[in-house]
Scaffold this motif. Structure first.
Motif, mmCIF file in Angstrom:
data_model
loop_
_atom_site.group_PDB
_atom_site.id
_atom_site.type_symbol
_atom_site.label_atom_id
_atom_site.label_comp_id
_atom_site.label_asym_id
_atom_site.label_seq_id
_atom_site.Cartn_x
_atom_site.Cartn_y
_atom_site.Cartn_z
ATOM 1 N N HIS A 157 36.401 43.086 88.810
ATOM 2 C CA HIS A 157 35.455 44.219 90.228
ATOM 3 C C HIS A 157 33.342 43.858 89.304
ATOM 4 N N ASP A 159 30.376 47.677 90.347
ATOM 5 C CA ASP A 159 31.190 48.256 91.058
ATOM 6 C C ASP A 159 29.623 49.007 91.720
ATOM 7 N N HIS A 212 33.877 43.827 85.424
ATOM 8 C CA HIS A 212 35.169 44.150 84.854
ATOM 9 C C HIS A 212 35.864 44.523 85.767
ATOM 10 N N TRP A 228 29.792 57.168 88.831
ATOM 11 C CA TRP A 228 29.099 55.713 89.343
ATOM 12 C C TRP A 228 28.001 56.227 89.697
HETATM 13 FE FE LIG Z 1 34.767 49.152 88.167
#
Ligand SMILES: [Fe+2]
Ligand SMILES: O=C(O)CCC(=O)C(=O)O
Length: 261
Positions: A157, A159, A212, A228
Protein backbone atom coordinates in the motif's frame (compact mmCIF):
# COMPACT_ATOMS: atom_id res chain seq x y z
CA UNK A 1 -14.76 9.49 24.07
CA UNK A 2 -12.20 6.72 24.69
CA UNK A 3 -9.86 9.32 26.17
CA UNK A 4 -12.46 10.22 28.81
CA UNK A 5 -13.19 6.62 29.77
CA UNK A 6 -9.60 5.40 29.77
CA UNK A 7 -7.58 5.35 33.02
CA UNK A 8 -3.90 5.64 32.10
CA UNK A 9 -1.50 3.08 33.53
CA UNK A 10 1.60 5.32 33.31
CA UNK A 11 0.42 8.97 33.11
CA UNK A 12 3.91 10.60 32.79
CA UNK A 13 4.46 8.62 29.58
CA UNK A 14 2.00 10.91 27.80
CA UNK A 15 4.38 13.88 28.06
CA UNK A 16 7.37 13.66 25.77
CA UNK A 17 10.65 13.70 27.63
CA UNK A 18 14.15 13.67 26.12
CA UNK A 19 15.03 10.70 28.35
CA UNK A 20 12.77 8.56 26.11
CA UNK A 21 15.12 9.09 23.20
CA UNK A 22 18.26 7.19 22.28
CA UNK A 23 21.27 9.51 22.53
CA UNK A 24 21.93 9.12 18.77
CA UNK A 25 18.45 10.42 18.00
CA UNK A 26 19.09 13.51 20.11
CA UNK A 27 22.38 14.09 18.30
CA UNK A 28 20.84 13.58 14.84
CA UNK A 29 17.86 15.85 15.45
CA UNK A 30 20.04 18.49 17.13
CA UNK A 31 22.14 18.55 13.96
CA UNK A 32 19.01 19.10 11.81
CA UNK A 33 17.62 21.82 14.08
CA UNK A 34 20.55 23.70 15.54
CA UNK A 35 23.43 23.43 13.08
CA UNK A 36 24.01 26.78 11.35
CA UNK A 37 23.37 25.34 7.90
CA UNK A 38 22.55 21.64 8.10
CA UNK A 39 22.72 19.73 4.82
CA UNK A 40 21.34 16.45 3.57
CA UNK A 41 24.93 15.25 2.99
CA UNK A 42 25.81 16.06 6.60
CA UNK A 43 22.74 14.23 7.86
CA UNK A 44 23.49 11.17 5.73
CA UNK A 45 26.81 10.80 7.58
CA UNK A 46 24.96 10.18 10.85
CA UNK A 47 21.94 8.07 9.78
CA UNK A 48 21.85 4.75 7.87
CA UNK A 49 20.82 4.55 4.26
CA UNK A 50 18.71 1.47 3.53
CA UNK A 51 18.66 -0.48 0.27
CA UNK A 52 15.36 0.98 -0.95
CA UNK A 53 15.58 4.41 -2.50
CA UNK A 54 15.54 7.30 0.01
CA UNK A 55 14.67 5.05 2.94
CA UNK A 56 16.74 5.73 6.08
CA UNK A 57 16.95 4.35 9.60
CA UNK A 58 18.30 5.52 12.95
CA UNK A 59 17.80 4.76 16.65
CA UNK A 60 14.82 6.62 18.13
CA UNK A 61 13.68 5.32 21.53
CA UNK A 62 15.46 3.62 24.43
CA UNK A 63 14.60 -0.01 25.26
CA UNK A 64 13.20 1.19 28.57
CA UNK A 65 10.78 3.54 26.80
CA UNK A 66 9.66 0.73 24.43
CA UNK A 67 8.90 -1.51 27.42
CA UNK A 68 6.89 1.18 29.20
CA UNK A 69 4.99 1.99 26.04
CA UNK A 70 4.14 -1.68 25.46
CA UNK A 71 2.87 -1.99 29.04
CA UNK A 72 0.59 1.00 28.47
CA UNK A 73 -0.73 -0.51 25.22
CA UNK A 74 -1.30 -3.90 26.86
CA UNK A 75 -3.25 -2.19 29.63
CA UNK A 76 -5.39 -0.36 27.05
CA UNK A 77 -6.02 -3.48 24.99
CA UNK A 78 -7.22 -5.43 28.01
CA UNK A 79 -10.04 -2.94 28.62
CA UNK A 80 -13.36 -3.42 26.97
CA UNK A 81 -13.75 0.04 25.39
CA UNK A 82 -15.05 0.97 21.94
CA UNK A 83 -11.85 1.28 19.88
CA UNK A 84 -11.15 2.76 16.46
CA UNK A 85 -8.78 0.96 14.09
CA UNK A 86 -5.89 2.52 12.14
CA UNK A 87 -7.34 1.96 8.66
CA UNK A 88 -9.47 -0.27 6.51
CA UNK A 89 -6.63 -2.74 6.04
CA UNK A 90 -6.28 -3.58 9.76
CA UNK A 91 -8.44 -5.71 12.06
CA UNK A 92 -6.33 -4.70 15.04
CA UNK A 93 -4.08 -1.76 15.98
CA UNK A 94 -4.50 1.32 18.16
CA UNK A 95 -5.06 5.00 17.31
CA UNK A 96 -2.71 7.03 19.50
CA UNK A 97 -4.86 10.19 19.37
CA UNK A 98 -7.67 8.17 20.91
CA UNK A 99 -5.49 7.42 23.95
CA UNK A 100 -4.50 11.08 24.27
CA UNK A 101 -0.94 10.97 22.93
CA UNK A 102 -1.29 13.96 20.57
CA UNK A 103 -1.29 17.02 22.86
CA UNK A 104 1.88 16.56 24.87
CA UNK A 105 3.72 13.87 22.95
CA UNK A 106 3.12 13.47 19.23
CA UNK A 107 2.72 17.16 18.36
CA UNK A 108 6.08 18.01 19.86
CA UNK A 109 7.69 14.84 18.47
CA UNK A 110 6.64 15.89 14.97
CA UNK A 111 7.33 19.63 15.24
CA UNK A 112 10.59 19.68 17.15
CA UNK A 113 12.27 16.46 16.03
CA UNK A 114 10.76 14.88 12.90
CA UNK A 115 9.99 17.99 10.84
CA UNK A 116 13.59 19.35 10.77
CA UNK A 117 14.89 15.87 9.88
CA UNK A 118 12.25 15.30 7.17
CA UNK A 119 12.83 18.76 5.68
CA UNK A 120 16.45 17.82 4.93
CA UNK A 121 15.61 14.38 3.56
CA UNK A 122 12.43 15.11 1.62
CA UNK A 123 12.11 18.88 0.99
CA UNK A 124 9.65 18.32 -1.86
CA UNK A 125 7.31 16.45 0.51
CA UNK A 126 7.54 18.80 3.50
CA UNK A 127 6.83 21.92 1.39
CA UNK A 128 6.49 25.50 2.57
CA UNK A 129 4.14 24.60 5.46
CA UNK A 130 6.39 21.83 6.77
CA UNK A 131 4.79 18.67 8.17
CA UNK A 132 2.03 20.51 9.98
CA UNK A 133 -0.19 17.61 11.08
CA UNK A 134 -0.04 13.86 11.58
CA UNK A 135 -2.00 10.74 12.33
CA UNK A 136 -0.28 8.14 14.45
CA UNK A 137 -1.17 4.59 15.26
CA UNK A 138 0.19 1.31 16.50
CA UNK A 139 0.15 -1.64 14.11
CA UNK A 140 -0.15 -4.91 15.95
CA UNK A 141 0.43 -8.31 14.40
CA UNK A 142 -0.23 -11.42 16.44
CA UNK A 143 0.57 -14.94 15.29
CA UNK A 144 -0.69 -16.48 18.51
CA UNK A 145 -4.39 -15.52 18.25
CA UNK A 146 -7.29 -16.56 15.98
CA UNK A 147 -6.24 -15.61 12.44
CA UNK A 148 -9.69 -14.36 11.43
CA UNK A 149 -9.51 -11.62 14.08
CA UNK A 150 -5.84 -10.70 14.33
CA UNK A 151 -3.52 -9.37 11.63
CA UNK A 152 -0.18 -11.03 10.93
CA UNK A 153 1.06 -8.66 8.21
CA UNK A 154 -0.01 -5.87 5.88
CA UNK A 155 -0.40 -5.97 2.11
CA UNK A 156 1.33 -3.55 -0.27
CA UNK A 157 0.00 0.00 0.00
CA UNK A 158 0.95 3.66 0.14
CA UNK A 159 0.20 5.82 3.18
CA UNK A 160 -2.12 8.77 3.52
CA UNK A 161 0.99 10.76 4.43
CA UNK A 162 3.78 12.77 2.87
CA UNK A 163 6.44 11.28 5.17
CA UNK A 164 6.11 8.23 7.45
CA UNK A 165 8.14 7.22 10.49
CA UNK A 166 7.85 3.60 11.63
CA UNK A 167 9.46 2.57 14.95
CA UNK A 168 9.64 -0.99 16.23
CA UNK A 169 8.58 -1.63 19.83
CA UNK A 170 9.13 -5.42 19.73
CA UNK A 171 7.82 -7.62 21.21
CA UNK A 172 9.25 -10.93 20.02
CA UNK A 173 8.37 -12.43 16.68
CA UNK A 174 9.75 -14.27 13.65
CA UNK A 175 9.83 -12.91 10.08
CA UNK A 176 7.51 -9.93 9.45
CA UNK A 177 9.99 -7.70 7.64
CA UNK A 178 8.88 -4.45 6.03
CA UNK A 179 9.41 -4.28 2.26
CA UNK A 180 9.50 -1.47 -0.28
CA UNK A 181 8.77 -1.42 -4.01
CA UNK A 182 8.64 1.64 -6.28
CA UNK A 183 6.92 4.97 -5.77
CA UNK A 184 3.15 4.90 -6.41
CA UNK A 185 2.39 4.81 -10.15
CA UNK A 186 5.99 4.07 -11.21
CA UNK A 187 6.31 1.03 -13.46
CA UNK A 188 9.73 -0.57 -13.99
CA UNK A 189 10.71 -3.46 -16.22
CA UNK A 190 12.31 -5.50 -13.42
CA UNK A 191 10.27 -4.85 -10.28
CA UNK A 192 12.13 -5.63 -7.06
CA UNK A 193 11.24 -5.59 -3.41
CA UNK A 194 13.72 -4.22 -0.87
CA UNK A 195 13.38 -5.58 2.67
CA UNK A 196 13.95 -3.68 5.89
CA UNK A 197 14.36 -5.65 9.13
CA UNK A 198 12.99 -3.89 12.20
CA UNK A 199 15.04 -3.54 15.39
CA UNK A 200 13.53 -2.58 18.72
CA UNK A 201 13.65 1.19 19.30
CA UNK A 202 14.92 1.87 15.76
CA UNK A 203 12.90 3.97 13.30
CA UNK A 204 12.71 3.79 9.53
CA UNK A 205 11.60 6.86 7.57
CA UNK A 206 10.19 6.90 4.05
CA UNK A 207 8.01 8.85 1.67
CA UNK A 208 4.31 8.09 2.17
CA UNK A 209 3.86 7.43 -1.54
CA UNK A 210 6.60 4.80 -1.57
CA UNK A 211 4.77 1.46 -1.99
CA UNK A 212 5.40 -0.86 0.94
CA UNK A 213 3.96 -3.65 3.08
CA UNK A 214 4.81 -6.00 5.93
CA UNK A 215 5.47 -9.72 5.44
CA UNK A 216 3.50 -12.02 7.72
CA UNK A 217 5.00 -12.82 11.09
CA UNK A 218 5.11 -16.57 11.69
CA UNK A 219 5.42 -16.49 15.46
CA UNK A 220 4.93 -14.10 18.41
CA UNK A 221 3.59 -10.54 18.39
CA UNK A 222 4.89 -7.42 16.62
CA UNK A 223 4.11 -3.82 17.65
CA UNK A 224 5.22 -0.72 15.74
CA UNK A 225 4.52 2.99 16.20
CA UNK A 226 3.56 4.54 12.87
CA UNK A 227 3.54 8.33 12.41
CA UNK A 228 1.91 9.47 9.18
CA UNK A 229 2.99 13.08 8.73
CA UNK A 230 1.17 15.48 6.44
CA UNK A 231 2.13 18.74 4.76
CA UNK A 232 -0.87 20.95 4.05
CA UNK A 233 1.05 22.95 1.40
CA UNK A 234 1.82 19.73 -0.51
CA UNK A 235 -1.57 18.06 -0.24
CA UNK A 236 -3.59 21.24 -0.84
CA UNK A 237 -2.11 21.14 -4.36
CA UNK A 238 -2.59 17.44 -5.01
CA UNK A 239 -4.48 14.92 -2.89
CA UNK A 240 -2.06 12.03 -2.20
CA UNK A 241 -4.85 9.49 -2.31
CA UNK A 242 -6.66 10.37 -5.53
CA UNK A 243 -4.00 12.49 -7.32
CA UNK A 244 -6.56 15.24 -7.99
CA UNK A 245 -6.63 18.84 -6.90
CA UNK A 246 -8.68 18.60 -3.67
CA UNK A 247 -12.01 20.30 -3.04
CA UNK A 248 -11.74 21.50 0.55
CA UNK A 249 -14.58 21.68 3.03
CA UNK A 250 -14.31 23.24 6.53
CA UNK A 251 -13.63 20.69 9.29
CA UNK A 252 -12.94 20.86 13.05
CA UNK A 253 -9.42 19.72 13.94
CA UNK A 254 -6.85 18.42 11.45
CA UNK A 255 -9.18 16.58 9.07
CA UNK A 256 -6.94 14.69 6.76
CA UNK A 257 -4.13 17.25 6.93
CA UNK A 258 -5.40 19.78 4.38
CA UNK A 259 -5.86 23.46 5.24
CA UNK A 260 -8.30 26.06 3.97
CA UNK A 261 -7.42 29.76 4.16
FE1 LIG B 1 2.20 2.06 5.55
O1 LIG C 1 4.08 -3.06 9.89
C1 LIG C 1 4.83 -2.23 9.38
O2 LIG C 1 6.03 -2.18 9.64
C2 LIG C 1 4.24 -1.25 8.39
C3 LIG C 1 2.93 -0.62 8.77
C4 LIG C 1 2.47 0.38 7.76
O3 LIG C 1 2.99 0.46 6.68
C5 LIG C 1 1.36 1.31 8.05
O4 LIG C 1 0.72 1.19 9.11
O5 LIG C 1 1.10 2.20 7.23
Amino acid sequence: MVQKLYQRLDPPLYTLDESYFHSDFLRITKYCRDELSPTMEGLLQIISKEEASRVYSFPVFTDEFCRRFLDELDHFERLDLPKGRPNTMNNTGILLAELGFDDHFMNRFREHYLQPLSALLYPEWTGSSGLDSHRSHIVTYDATGPTDRTDVGLSTHFDNAEVTLNVSLGKEYSDGELYFGEMKGVVVSNPRLYPYYHKIGRGVIHRGQHMHGAMDITDGTRYNIIVWMRSSSVRNKLCPRCDQSPTLIPFEGYGDGFTKQ
